[in-house]
Structure formats: C-alpha cells, structure tokens
Design a protein around this motif. Structure first.
Motif, PDB file in Angstrom:
ATOM      1  N   ILE A   2      59.201  -2.430  48.547  1.00 18.02           N
ATOM      2  CA  ILE A   2      59.026  -2.221  49.982  1.00 18.02           C
ATOM      3  C   ILE A   2      60.260  -2.712  50.746  1.00 18.02           C
ATOM      4  N   ARG A   5      62.985  -0.098  50.387  1.00 18.19           N
ATOM      5  CA  ARG A   5      62.696   1.051  51.235  1.00 18.19           C
ATOM      6  C   ARG A   5      62.979   0.742  52.705  1.00 18.19           C
ATOM      7  N   GLU A   6      62.488  -0.395  53.180  1.00 19.84           N
ATOM      8  CA  GLU A   6      62.628  -0.727  54.600  1.00 19.84           C
ATOM      9  C   GLU A   6      64.073  -0.993  54.992  1.00 19.84           C
ATOM     10  N   ILE A  33      55.487   4.144  48.815  1.00 22.74           N
ATOM     11  CA  ILE A  33      56.577   3.354  49.381  1.00 22.74           C
ATOM     12  C   ILE A  33      57.809   4.236  49.598  1.00 22.74           C
ATOM     13  N   GLY A  36      57.212   6.824  52.409  1.00 24.23           N
ATOM     14  CA  GLY A  36      56.602   6.352  53.648  1.00 24.23           C
ATOM     15  C   GLY A  36      55.215   6.917  53.913  1.00 24.23           C
ATOM     16  N   THR A  39      48.972   4.134  53.118  1.00 21.28           N
ATOM     17  CA  THR A  39      48.522   3.328  51.975  1.00 21.28           C
ATOM     18  C   THR A  39      47.050   3.544  51.627  1.00 21.28           C
ATOM     19  N   ILE A  50      52.350  -3.626  51.105  1.00 21.90           N
ATOM     20  CA  ILE A  50      53.166  -2.552  51.684  1.00 21.90           C
ATOM     21  C   ILE A  50      53.070  -2.570  53.205  1.00 21.90           C
ATOM     22  N   ASP A  51      51.852  -2.656  53.721  1.00 18.92           N
ATOM     23  CA  ASP A  51      51.671  -2.671  55.174  1.00 18.92           C
ATOM     24  C   ASP A  51      52.334  -3.893  55.801  1.00 18.92           C
ATOM     25  N   ARG A  54      56.126  -3.294  55.742  1.00 12.29           N
ATOM     26  CA  ARG A  54      56.526  -2.301  56.745  1.00 12.29           C
ATOM     27  C   ARG A  54      56.563  -2.918  58.134  1.00 12.29           C
ATOM     28  N   GLU A  55      55.564  -3.714  58.458  1.00 11.25           N
ATOM     29  CA  GLU A  55      55.526  -4.320  59.792  1.00 11.25           C
ATOM     30  C   GLU A  55      56.525  -5.464  59.927  1.00 11.25           C
ATOM     31  N   GLY A  58      60.037  -3.551  59.693  1.00  8.62           N
ATOM     32  CA  GLY A  58      60.299  -2.331  60.434  1.00  8.62           C
ATOM     33  C   GLY A  58      59.688  -2.255  61.813  1.00  8.62           C
ATOM     34  N   SER A  59      59.016  -3.294  62.236  1.00  6.75           N
ATOM     35  CA  SER A  59      58.367  -3.319  63.547  1.00  6.75           C
ATOM     36  C   SER A  59      58.773  -4.588  64.290  1.00  6.75           C
TER      37      SER A  59
END
Length: 113
Positions: A2, A5-6, A33, A36, A39, A50-51, A54-55, A58-59
C-alpha cells in the motif's frame, strides 16, 4: 504494497509484489492495491490496512471510522507498528524516487497515472 502504491514507487512495488505473493497475499488483494479498487470482499484485516494506508498517505486525515476499525483490529501497539512501517517505507520511497532508482527489467510493474 500500500505504501508503494500511495507513493507511486515502482522500485518498492517491484520488490514487494512477488514477496507478498510468496508470503500468502492473494492476487486479488494485490490487484485491489495496484489498481486502487474498493476493498469490499477482502479479508477484514487486509481491507483495514489498505484503507488505513490510503487515508494516512493519500488524504488530509484518517477518518474516525477508519481509525476505530484499525484500532479495534490491531490495538494501540499494532496500529503504531503498522503506521511506523508505512512511514519507514514512505521515507525509503522518497529516497528511491529522488535518486531515480528503477526496478530491474522484467520486474512486476506498477501503473502510474
């Protein structure tokens, strides 16, 4: 995976996709992953990681729902360990990308959009 990827780090992805498969991560999880995808349907712990990743990467912030889910699954120490590993790989990805390290020819590819 992850983190690779991010951070769009091709070198980390090339190293970790085959290792993930060797360690029992399913191709379905890897594809979620890699591309994108949602999940939904993944094992709960994998989806939570993964979640969270991502957060966290990426957030602007991790939502309370994502935090609560990860905390309930992994506890305080597990959550700190997960985020610590992600942070270490973010630092590695930064170095690899800055110095333009590329994966070897024929290695698994990470699509970059």
């Amino acid at each position: 995976l992850i983190t690779a990827r991010e951070t769009d780090c091709r070198f980390e992805w090339a190293a970790h996709e085959p290792e993930g498969l060797k360690q029992g991560v399913s191709q379905e999880t890897i594809d979620v992953i890699k591309y994108g995808k949602p999940t939904d349907g993944l094992p709960e712990e994998e989806a939570a990681i993964i979640d969270l990743g991502r957060e966290a990467m990426g957030s602007p912030a991790v939502t309370a729902a994502t935090y609560d889910r990860a905390f309930s699954l992994f506890g305080a120490k597990g959550l700190v360990d997960l985020l610590g590993i992600m942070g270490n790989y973010m630092a590695t990805a930064t170095l690899l990308k800055t110095f333009a390290n590329q994966p070897p020819e024929g290695a698994p590819e990470l699509p970059i959009t």
